[in-house]
Write a protein that holds these residues in place. Structure first.
Motif, PDB file in Angstrom:
ATOM      1  N   PRO A   1       0.828  -1.218   0.000  1.00 53.89           N
ATOM      2  CA  PRO A   1       0.000   0.000   0.000  1.00 53.89           C
ATOM      3  C   PRO A   1       0.858   1.263   0.000  1.00 53.89           C
ATOM      4  CG  PRO A   1      -0.133  -1.134   2.119  1.00 53.89           C
ATOM      5  CD  PRO A   1       0.710  -1.989   1.219  1.00 53.89           C
ATOM      6  N   ALA A   2       0.258   2.375  -0.375  1.00 52.90           N
ATOM      7  CA  ALA A   2       0.976   3.643  -0.488  1.00 52.90           C
ATOM      8  C   ALA A   2       1.656   4.047   0.808  1.00 52.90           C
ATOM      9  CB  ALA A   2       0.035   4.744  -0.951  1.00 52.90           C
ATOM     10  N   GLY A   3       1.073   3.757   1.963  1.00 51.53           N
ATOM     11  CA  GLY A   3       1.669   4.153   3.237  1.00 51.53           C
ATOM     12  C   GLY A   3       2.953   3.418   3.569  1.00 51.53           C
ATOM     13  N   SER A   4       3.202   2.248   2.948  1.00 48.43           N
ATOM     14  CA  SER A   4       4.395   1.467   3.216  1.00 48.43           C
ATOM     15  C   SER A   4       5.426   1.591   2.106  1.00 48.43           C
ATOM     16  CB  SER A   4       4.026  -0.015   3.367  1.00 48.43           C
ATOM     17  OG  SER A   4       3.116  -0.180   4.406  1.00 48.43           O
ATOM     18  N   SER A   5       5.156   2.413   1.112  1.00 48.43           N
ATOM     19  CA  SER A   5       6.043   2.600  -0.024  1.00 48.43           C
ATOM     20  C   SER A   5       6.304   4.092  -0.188  1.00 48.43           C
ATOM     21  CB  SER A   5       5.395   2.004  -1.276  1.00 48.43           C
ATOM     22  OG  SER A   5       4.217   2.699  -1.590  1.00 48.43           O
ATOM     23  N   PRO A   6       7.116   4.467  -1.183  1.00 51.65           N
ATOM     24  CA  PRO A   6       7.391   5.897  -1.370  1.00 51.65           C
ATOM     25  C   PRO A   6       6.180   6.680  -1.881  1.00 51.65           C
ATOM     26  CG  PRO A   6       9.049   4.540  -2.481  1.00 51.65           C
ATOM     27  CD  PRO A   6       7.935   3.638  -2.048  1.00 51.65           C
ATOM     28  N   GLY A   7       5.070   6.587  -1.191  1.00 54.00           N
ATOM     29  CA  GLY A   7       3.900   7.376  -1.525  1.00 54.00           C
ATOM     30  C   GLY A   7       3.032   6.824  -2.633  1.00 54.00           C
ATOM     31  N   LYS A   8       3.379   5.705  -3.225  1.00 53.37           N
ATOM     32  CA  LYS A   8       2.623   5.138  -4.339  1.00 53.37           C
ATOM     33  C   LYS A   8       2.301   3.677  -4.042  1.00 53.37           C
ATOM     34  CE  LYS A   8       3.492   8.779  -6.955  1.00 53.37           C
ATOM     35  NZ  LYS A   8       2.487   9.672  -7.431  1.00 53.37           N
ATOM     36  N   PRO A   9       1.084   3.217  -4.337  1.00 50.13           N
ATOM     37  CA  PRO A   9       0.790   1.787  -4.181  1.00 50.13           C
ATOM     38  C   PRO A   9       1.556   0.995  -5.243  1.00 50.13           C
ATOM     39  CG  PRO A   9      -1.096   2.953  -5.099  1.00 50.13           C
ATOM     40  CD  PRO A   9      -0.067   3.982  -4.767  1.00 50.13           C
ATOM     41  N   MET A  10       2.125  -0.134  -4.849  1.00 49.15           N
ATOM     42  CA  MET A  10       2.955  -0.920  -5.748  1.00 49.15           C
ATOM     43  C   MET A  10       2.621  -2.398  -5.621  1.00 49.15           C
ATOM     44  SD  MET A  10       6.681   0.880  -5.228  1.00 49.15           S
ATOM     45  CE  MET A  10       6.774   0.446  -3.512  1.00 49.15           C
ATOM     46  N   VAL A  11       3.131  -3.170  -6.564  1.00 44.82           N
ATOM     47  CA  VAL A  11       3.016  -4.618  -6.521  1.00 44.82           C
ATOM     48  C   VAL A  11       4.399  -5.212  -6.806  1.00 44.82           C
ATOM     49  CG1 VAL A  11       2.337  -4.826  -8.965  1.00 44.82           C
ATOM     50  CG2 VAL A  11       1.701  -6.611  -7.335  1.00 44.82           C
ATOM     51  N   VAL A  12       4.746  -6.234  -6.022  1.00 36.12           N
ATOM     52  CA  VAL A  12       5.987  -6.977  -6.233  1.00 36.12           C
ATOM     53  C   VAL A  12       5.591  -8.330  -6.796  1.00 36.12           C
ATOM     54  CG1 VAL A  12       8.018  -8.005  -5.147  1.00 36.12           C
ATOM     55  CG2 VAL A  12       7.119  -5.834  -4.292  1.00 36.12           C
ATOM     56  N   LYS A  13       6.180  -8.689  -7.935  1.00 32.63           N
ATOM     57  CA  LYS A  13       5.966  -9.999  -8.546  1.00 32.63           C
ATOM     58  C   LYS A  13       7.299 -10.711  -8.554  1.00 32.63           C
ATOM     59  CE  LYS A  13       2.134  -8.488 -11.406  1.00 32.63           C
ATOM     60  NZ  LYS A  13       1.575  -8.370 -12.753  1.00 32.63           N
ATOM     61  N   ALA A  14       7.340 -11.882  -7.912  1.00 35.46           N
ATOM     62  CA  ALA A  14       8.611 -12.587  -7.762  1.00 35.46           C
ATOM     63  C   ALA A  14       8.493 -14.035  -8.214  1.00 35.46           C
ATOM     64  CB  ALA A  14       9.069 -12.534  -6.311  1.00 35.46           C
ATOM     65  N   ALA A  15       9.542 -14.517  -8.873  1.00 31.98           N
ATOM     66  CA  ALA A  15       9.650 -15.923  -9.256  1.00 31.98           C
ATOM     67  C   ALA A  15      10.706 -16.561  -8.362  1.00 31.98           C
ATOM     68  CB  ALA A  15      10.048 -16.052 -10.728  1.00 31.98           C
ATOM     69  N   PHE A  16      10.293 -17.556  -7.591  1.00 32.97           N
ATOM     70  CA  PHE A  16      11.210 -18.323  -6.756  1.00 32.97           C
ATOM     71  C   PHE A  16      11.626 -19.556  -7.546  1.00 32.97           C
ATOM     72  CE2 PHE A  16       8.824 -15.799  -3.833  1.00 32.97           C
ATOM     73  CZ  PHE A  16       9.670 -15.540  -2.776  1.00 32.97           C
ATOM     74  N   ARG A  17      12.851 -20.054  -7.297  1.00 34.26           N
ATOM     75  CA  ARG A  17      13.355 -21.247  -7.993  1.00 34.26           C
ATOM     76  C   ARG A  17      14.127 -22.110  -7.014  1.00 34.26           C
ATOM     77  NH1 ARG A  17      17.980 -23.157 -10.661  1.00 34.26           N
ATOM     78  NH2 ARG A  17      17.535 -24.277 -12.593  1.00 34.26           N
ATOM     79  N   LEU A  18      13.866 -23.414  -7.051  1.00 30.09           N
ATOM     80  CA  LEU A  18      14.659 -24.358  -6.267  1.00 30.09           C
ATOM     81  C   LEU A  18      15.895 -24.678  -7.092  1.00 30.09           C
ATOM     82  CD1 LEU A  18      15.208 -26.269  -3.911  1.00 30.09           C
ATOM     83  CD2 LEU A  18      13.762 -27.975  -5.059  1.00 30.09           C
ATOM     84  N   ASP A  19      17.033 -24.141  -6.663  1.00 28.85           N
ATOM     85  CA  ASP A  19      18.280 -24.298  -7.420  1.00 28.85           C
ATOM     86  C   ASP A  19      18.949 -25.645  -7.176  1.00 28.85           C
ATOM     87  OD1 ASP A  19      18.052 -21.735  -8.546  1.00 28.85           O
ATOM     88  OD2 ASP A  19      19.014 -20.831  -6.804  1.00 28.85           O
ATOM     89  N   SER A  20      19.030 -26.069  -5.894  1.00 26.13           N
ATOM     90  CA  SER A  20      19.694 -27.336  -5.571  1.00 26.13           C
ATOM     91  C   SER A  20      19.387 -27.711  -4.125  1.00 26.13           C
ATOM     92  CB  SER A  20      21.207 -27.218  -5.770  1.00 26.13           C
ATOM     93  OG  SER A  20      21.760 -26.261  -4.885  1.00 26.13           O
ATOM     94  N   VAL A  21      19.804 -28.910  -3.738  1.00 28.43           N
ATOM     95  CA  VAL A  21      19.710 -29.371  -2.353  1.00 28.43           C
ATOM     96  C   VAL A  21      21.049 -29.983  -1.964  1.00 28.43           C
ATOM     97  CG1 VAL A  21      17.210 -29.765  -2.383  1.00 28.43           C
ATOM     98  CG2 VAL A  21      18.753 -31.617  -3.027  1.00 28.43           C
ATOM     99  N   SER A  22      21.313 -30.014  -0.654  1.00 25.97           N
ATOM    100  CA  SER A  22      22.552 -30.618  -0.173  1.00 25.97           C
ATOM    101  C   SER A  22      22.499 -32.134  -0.385  1.00 25.97           C
ATOM    102  CB  SER A  22      22.761 -30.288   1.312  1.00 25.97           C
ATOM    103  OG  SER A  22      21.706 -30.828   2.083  1.00 25.97           O
ATOM    104  N   THR A  23      23.657 -32.792  -0.308  1.00 29.49           N
ATOM    105  CA  THR A  23      23.710 -34.238  -0.562  1.00 29.49           C
ATOM    106  C   THR A  23      22.872 -35.032   0.429  1.00 29.49           C
ATOM    107  OG1 THR A  23      25.779 -34.366   0.688  1.00 29.49           O
ATOM    108  CG2 THR A  23      25.947 -34.170  -1.713  1.00 29.49           C
ATOM    109  N   ASP A  24      22.696 -34.515   1.668  1.00 35.20           N
ATOM    110  CA  ASP A  24      21.855 -35.212   2.647  1.00 35.20           C
ATOM    111  C   ASP A  24      20.393 -34.731   2.601  1.00 35.20           C
ATOM    112  OD1 ASP A  24      22.061 -32.702   3.771  1.00 35.20           O
ATOM    113  OD2 ASP A  24      23.021 -33.379   5.621  1.00 35.20           O
TER     114      ASP A  24
END
Length: 188
Positions: free
Chosen positions: A86-109
């Protein structure tokens, strides 16, 4: 339940008015402790009394999107998350964050999962896209036995174009860079 401790804060600005408040912000946040409640999907909320945590901190914690996938994933899989700011938590403008998460790898165990995050920040439809835009990048290490992060590093770069207060002057461009690092320390 998680005990989060802010061990250091560095706030800088080349704007004289903002720089004056930087020292006070650093003082208020450095060493601050708060209890957070973690949900299975990665959603985090503040568990402390409302009066003990600054309103802005509580709002930013509650805005964090669910970061874990809804189902099982394999190495290389991606999932998307979106978060409204919302605008109150940003630099005065309402915004949206769009993020792509990726599972890159796992440890051997298979106890540790390594994830990356790439995303964008844009103004919502109520303002033009040229006024607010940015990027979010990061990495996370997830302790699969605990079901939560053991380390993370995020970088957010945000450009905001605001109209000048002076007639016939071009808009003022603000560049904000935020870097957040977190690591879990076992308290034994």
């Amino acid at each position: 339940m998680i005990l989060a401790i802010t061990d250091s804060v560095d706030v800088t600005s080349n704007d004289k008015a903002a720089a004056a408040g930087a020292t006070e912000t650093e003082r208020q946040l450095a060493g601050r402790q708060m209890r957070l409640k973690l949900q299975p999907d990665g959603t985090v909320t503040v568990a402390d009394d409302e009066g003990s945590v600054p309103r802005q901190v509580g709002e930013m914690v509650s805005l964090r999107p669910a970061s874990f996938p809804r189902g099982s994933v394999t190495i290389g899989d991606k999932w998307l998350r979106e978060m409204q700011i919302p605008a109150g938590s940003s630099p005065g403008k309402p915004m949206v964050v769009k993020a792509a998460f990726r599972l890159d790898s796992v440890s051997t165990d298979y106890d540790i999962a390594y994830l990356s995050l790439r995303g964008s920040v844009h103004a919502t439809s109520s303002v033009t896209a040229s006024e607010v835009n940015g990027a979010v990048n990061g990495s996370m290490t997830v302790d699969r036995r605990r079901g939560w992060l053991s380390a993370s590093r995020f970088s957010i770069q945000l450009r905001t174009l605001l109209p000048s207060n002076v007639a016939n002057e071009p808009p003022v461009q603000y560049l904000m860079k935020v870097t957040q690092q977190m690591r879990v320390i076992d308290k034994r």
